[in-house]
Write an enzyme that holds these catalytic residues in place. Structure first.
Site, PDB file in Angstrom:
ATOM      1  N   LYS A   7     -13.454   4.115  -8.553  1.00 25.85           N
ATOM      2  CA  LYS A   7     -13.933   4.273  -7.177  1.00 25.85           C
ATOM      3  C   LYS A   7     -14.339   5.703  -6.829  1.00 25.85           C
ATOM      4  O   LYS A   7     -15.175   5.909  -5.944  1.00 25.85           O
ATOM      5  CB  LYS A   7     -12.865   3.789  -6.186  1.00 25.85           C
ATOM      6  CG  LYS A   7     -12.653   2.290  -6.178  1.00 25.85           C
ATOM      7  CD  LYS A   7     -11.681   1.889  -5.074  1.00 25.85           C
ATOM      8  CE  LYS A   7     -11.496   0.388  -5.016  1.00 25.85           C
ATOM      9  NZ  LYS A   7     -10.647  -0.030  -3.879  1.00 25.85           N
ATOM     10  N   ASP A  57     -13.493  -1.245   2.064  1.00 26.08           N
ATOM     11  CA  ASP A  57     -12.040  -1.388   2.231  1.00 26.08           C
ATOM     12  C   ASP A  57     -11.636  -0.976   3.639  1.00 26.08           C
ATOM     13  O   ASP A  57     -10.790  -1.602   4.276  1.00 26.08           O
ATOM     14  CB  ASP A  57     -11.291  -0.515   1.220  1.00 26.08           C
ATOM     15  CG  ASP A  57     -11.375  -1.045  -0.195  1.00 26.08           C
ATOM     16  OD1 ASP A  57     -11.512  -2.272  -0.368  1.00 26.08           O
ATOM     17  OD2 ASP A  57     -11.312  -0.229  -1.132  1.00 26.08           O
TER      18      ASP A  57
END
Length: 275
Positions: A69, A105
């Site tokens: 990420k 997220d």
């Protein structure tokens, strides 16, 4: 759906990735909306050739999971401002060869919380100081919540609190905590170690809203203890599906079929016994 040369390719990049529930969720979304897409898991060890593959193969969208990420950000053409502030990307959109990174997220967590409570002005304690805690912290802060970072490692916790302009509380002082909302942003309690509890059970109180980002099992020990204390609870599947819904909308421009996506993930969890 018949797969042909008009079918758009999507996938998830991670290591490991075999356990991912994203393929079930997104392929169900494509089927439910009639969008001609297919979503596959890709086990990625080196991120540079993987980014090149997005461009070469014309992959339209990618979910990014651990451990890529952060490292994937260097190879992208553009960053959504929020993803830049968070310092992590979990979603890539390929628009005619231009790769833009997003972080859904954050959106998933805030959307899940806002289904149950206003965030503005609320004291929101986030357990953990990793990537998930960082994303949730930024989202809560942007929504007007007052963030408290709770972490075992003082150094990491204070660093995140400083980045978020938030308060910090060491985990061993959590009995001092007074929060309206408590979020477990750690993997503690995840299958197969489903008995783990990231905080003492005495932290929960009636009326508190408790959310876990872990969704295998669906009702973690964290949520069981919260419910026993008459706290309201949000399971980790809610955040997972809502972040996936935002990915789907970024990729396709269509409204996400959220109920169908949640049903697909529940079917996989129940089939595997992780519930």
């Amino acid at each position: 759906m018949q797969i042909d040369n008009n079918t758009k390719l999507f996938g998830v990049f991670g290591n490991p990735v075999a356990h991912s529930l994203s393929p079930a969720m997104h392929n169900r979304a494509f089927a439910a909306t009639g969008y001609k897409g297919v979503y596959l898991p890709f086990h990625i060890e080196k991120i540079e050739p993987a980014i090149a593959a997005i461009r070469t193969l014309g992959i339209r969208g990618v979910s990014v999971t651990l451990p890529h990420k952060v490292t994937i950000m260097e190879g992208l053409d553009r960053l959504d401002p929020l993803a830049g502030r968070i310092g992590a990307v979990n979603t890539i959109v390929n628009t005619d060869g231009v790769l833009t990174g997003y972080n859904t997220d954050c959106f998933g967590a805030v959307s899940a919380l806002e289904q149950y409570s206003d965030i503005k002005g609320k004291d929101v304690a986030i357990i953990g100081a990793g990537g998930a805690a960082r994303a949730i912290g930024w989202g809560v802060s942007d929504a007007g919540g007052k963030v408290v970072v709770v972490n075992r490692s003082v150094e990491k916790g204070e660093q995140l609190a400083d980045d978020l302009n938030a308060a910090f509380l060491a985990l061993d002082r959590i009995d001092e905590l007074e929060a309206d909302i408590l979020v477990n942003a750690t993997p503690v309690g995840m299958h197969p170690n489903s008995g783990g509890l990231p905080v003492p059970a005495g932290v929960f109180r009636p009326g508190m809203l408790a959310m876990d980002i872990v969704y295998t099992p669906l009702k973690t020990e964290f949520l069981k203890q919260a419910q026993s204390a008459r706290s309201r609870i949000i399971d980790g599947l809610t955040m997972f599906v809502l972040q996936g819904a935002r990915q789907f909308e970024l990729w396709t421009g269509l409204d996400a079929p959220i109920d169908a996506m949640r049903e697909a993930v529940l079917e996989k969890i129940n089939y595997s016994g992780d519930h």
